[in-house]
Design an enzyme around this catalytic site. Structure first.
Site, PDB file in Angstrom:
ATOM      1  N   HIS A  89      58.859   7.997   1.910  1.00  0.00           N
ATOM      2  CA  HIS A  89      58.723   7.684   0.485  1.00  0.00           C
ATOM      3  C   HIS A  89      59.730   8.625  -0.104  1.00  0.00           C
ATOM      4  O   HIS A  89      60.299   9.495   0.745  1.00  0.00           O
ATOM      5  CB  HIS A  89      57.308   8.078   0.185  1.00  0.00           C
ATOM      6  CG  HIS A  89      56.615   9.417   0.348  1.00  0.00           C
ATOM      7  ND1 HIS A  89      56.315   9.880   1.744  1.00  0.00           N
ATOM      8  CD2 HIS A  89      56.279  10.444  -0.465  1.00  0.00           C
ATOM      9  CE1 HIS A  89      56.304  11.277   1.667  1.00  0.00           C
ATOM     10  NE2 HIS A  89      55.890  11.569   0.688  1.00  0.00           N
TER      11      HIS A  89
ATOM     12  N   HIS B 255      59.485  11.279  -2.198  1.00  0.00           N
ATOM     13  CA  HIS B 255      59.280  12.847  -2.488  1.00  0.00           C
ATOM     14  C   HIS B 255      60.411  13.511  -1.973  1.00  0.00           C
ATOM     15  O   HIS B 255      60.985  13.318  -0.652  1.00  0.00           O
ATOM     16  CB  HIS B 255      58.166  13.428  -2.094  1.00  0.00           C
ATOM     17  CG  HIS B 255      56.992  12.768  -2.928  1.00  0.00           C
ATOM     18  ND1 HIS B 255      55.710  12.922  -2.530  1.00  0.00           N
ATOM     19  CD2 HIS B 255      56.955  12.323  -4.194  1.00  0.00           C
ATOM     20  CE1 HIS B 255      54.745  12.419  -3.350  1.00  0.00           C
ATOM     21  NE2 HIS B 255      55.592  12.251  -4.483  1.00  0.00           N
TER      22      HIS B 255
ATOM     23  N   ASP C 244      60.719  16.536  -0.675  1.00  0.00           N
ATOM     24  CA  ASP C 244      60.607  16.968   0.753  1.00  0.00           C
ATOM     25  C   ASP C 244      60.682  16.146   1.901  1.00  0.00           C
ATOM     26  O   ASP C 244      60.796  16.456   3.034  1.00  0.00           O
ATOM     27  CB  ASP C 244      59.164  17.851   0.661  1.00  0.00           C
ATOM     28  CG  ASP C 244      57.911  16.968   0.668  1.00  0.00           C
ATOM     29  OD1 ASP C 244      57.980  16.051  -0.282  1.00  0.00           O
ATOM     30  OD2 ASP C 244      57.255  17.268   1.442  1.00  0.00           O
ATOM     31  N   HIS C 245      61.138  14.872   1.717  1.00  0.00           N
ATOM     32  CA  HIS C 245      61.113  13.849   2.673  1.00  0.00           C
ATOM     33  C   HIS C 245      62.733  13.159   2.816  1.00  0.00           C
ATOM     34  O   HIS C 245      62.927  12.576   3.453  1.00  0.00           O
ATOM     35  CB  HIS C 245      60.035  12.779   2.661  1.00  0.00           C
ATOM     36  CG  HIS C 245      58.739  13.316   2.896  1.00  0.00           C
ATOM     37  ND1 HIS C 245      57.954  13.341   3.899  1.00  0.00           N
ATOM     38  CD2 HIS C 245      58.193  14.057   1.926  1.00  0.00           C
ATOM     39  CE1 HIS C 245      56.780  13.720   3.826  1.00  0.00           C
ATOM     40  NE2 HIS C 245      56.936  14.550   2.745  1.00  0.00           N
TER      41      HIS C 245
ATOM     42  N   HIS D 151      49.426   7.602  -1.676  1.00  0.00           N
ATOM     43  CA  HIS D 151      49.950   8.896  -2.081  1.00  0.00           C
ATOM     44  C   HIS D 151      51.008   8.657  -3.042  1.00  0.00           C
ATOM     45  O   HIS D 151      51.078   9.127  -4.085  1.00  0.00           O
ATOM     46  CB  HIS D 151      50.825   9.313  -0.780  1.00  0.00           C
ATOM     47  CG  HIS D 151      51.422  10.693  -0.968  1.00  0.00           C
ATOM     48  ND1 HIS D 151      51.012  11.942  -1.210  1.00  0.00           N
ATOM     49  CD2 HIS D 151      52.786  10.890  -0.764  1.00  0.00           C
ATOM     50  CE1 HIS D 151      51.710  12.649  -1.286  1.00  0.00           C
ATOM     51  NE2 HIS D 151      52.995  12.227  -0.897  1.00  0.00           N
TER      52      HIS D 151
ATOM     53  N   ASP E 280      53.216  10.833   4.415  1.00  0.00           N
ATOM     54  CA  ASP E 280      52.092  11.546   3.754  1.00  0.00           C
ATOM     55  C   ASP E 280      50.972  10.639   3.712  1.00  0.00           C
ATOM     56  O   ASP E 280      50.347  10.957   2.455  1.00  0.00           O
ATOM     57  CB  ASP E 280      52.604  12.274   2.480  1.00  0.00           C
ATOM     58  CG  ASP E 280      53.489  13.404   2.554  1.00  0.00           C
ATOM     59  OD1 ASP E 280      53.878  13.919   3.757  1.00  0.00           O
ATOM     60  OD2 ASP E 280      54.210  13.845   1.565  1.00  0.00           O
TER      61      ASP E 280
ATOM     62  N   HIS F   5      53.710  16.449   7.464  1.00  0.00           N
ATOM     63  CA  HIS F   5      53.402  17.858   7.247  1.00  0.00           C
ATOM     64  C   HIS F   5      52.321  18.633   8.300  1.00  0.00           C
ATOM     65  O   HIS F   5      51.582  17.913   8.899  1.00  0.00           O
ATOM     66  CB  HIS F   5      52.797  18.086   5.940  1.00  0.00           C
ATOM     67  CG  HIS F   5      53.492  17.810   4.908  1.00  0.00           C
ATOM     68  ND1 HIS F   5      54.149  18.747   4.055  1.00  0.00           N
ATOM     69  CD2 HIS F   5      53.687  16.748   3.946  1.00  0.00           C
ATOM     70  CE1 HIS F   5      55.107  18.219   2.909  1.00  0.00           C
ATOM     71  NE2 HIS F   5      54.552  16.928   3.081  1.00  0.00           N
TER      72      HIS F   5
HETATM   73 FE    FE Z   1      55.223  15.711   1.469  1.00  0.00          FE
HETATM   74 ZN    ZN Z   2      54.820  13.419  -0.328  1.00  0.00          ZN
END
Ligand code: FE
Ligand code: ZN
Length: 258
Positions: free
Chosen positions: A55, A57, A59-60, A117, A136, A174
């Site tokens: 996805h 985001h 952080d990915h 999410h 996530d 995570h």
């Molecule tokens: Fe994440």
């Molecule tokens: Zn995420």
């Protein structure tokens, strides 16, 4: 058999390095940053062919531009995320949706749409290896927050993942398992499998070891978000007669406040 290596990055993200020894194909899932991935690939003497993104985001996906620049790898992402991931190139990269299959060396990577999410979230299921990368959506003992989707969408996505073979190895995005375990014990305190697992998790984290991969079978026995039909959990919530989606929504709301 595919080789998978977990790289913990930032505070609690996992990047997964994939390698198919039969064909020498190399990949990475959800590289939030590039540097540790490049450093590890250099140690291994490996290039990079594929960047799988669950996805949009940051952080990915944050490592995508640098990884592409340094390795020439191609990205795979959800069709719905093409316009909102920095560094996606529509001529080079592969935009996917439900039922699509991406060939990774000798392996078939099946795309499962798992919104909830985020609306574009996808999971990657390597059928021949019984291995799932679910970003996530499903976490060990938990599930992702509902940023863009409804409880009903997330419940449908989780149900899709829960229906995969029980022995499936589950790699999530995570290391949230210890805090997820505290919430799980609050709503399902008499579950012996959960109590045992919470003890194991405590030991793993004390030694600085990851708690993943988990398996679908273990999640079905211990993850409250997959156990919305469980009579003891329903009794604790006072929701004996509620629908599965209603119980799921209540659990997710309680976890947000926990
Ligand atoms: Fe994440
Ligand atoms: Zn995420």
């Amino acid at each position: 058999m595919i080789e998978i290596e977990l790289l913990p990055v930032m505070s609690d993200n996992y990047v997964c390095l994939l390698f198919d020894p039969a064909t020498g194909t190399s990949g990475v899932v959800d590289p939030g940053v590039a540097e540790p991935v490049l450093a590890r690939l250099a140690e291994l003497g490996r290039g990079l062919d594929w960047i799988l993104l669950t996805h949009h985001h940051a952080d990915h996906t944050g490592g995508l531009p640098a990884l592409r620049r340094e390795t020439g790898a191609r990205a795979v992402c959800s069709r719905g995320d093409v316009g909102r991931i920095a560094g996606i190139e529509s001529g080079t990269d592969v935009a996917v949706g439900e039922g699509d299959v991406v060939t990774f060396g000798a392996l078939a990577v099946h795309v499962l749409e798992t919104p909830g999410h985020t609306r574009g979230h996808v999971s990657f299921w390597i059928s021949g290896e019984e291995t799932l990368f679910c970003g996530d959506t499903l976490f060990a003992l938990g599930c992702g927050r509902l940023f863009e989707g409804t409880a009903e969408e997330m419940w449908r996505s989780l149900s899709k993942l829960a229906a995969l073979p029980p022995s499936t190895r589950v790699y999530c995005g995570h290391e949230y398992t210890a805090s997820n375990a505290r919430f799980a014990l609050a709503v399902d305190p008499d579950n012996p499998d959960l109590r045992r697992r919470a003890e194991e998790i405590r030991g793993l984290r004390e030694r600085g070891e990851p708690t993943i991969p988990t398996t679908i079978e273990l999640e079905l026995r211990t993850n409250p978000f997959l156990r919305v039909g469980d009579p003891a959990i329903r009794r604790r919530l006072g929701m004996e007669e509620a629908s599965e989606v209603e119980v799921f929504a209540e659990l997710r709301a309680r976890k947000d406040r926990f």
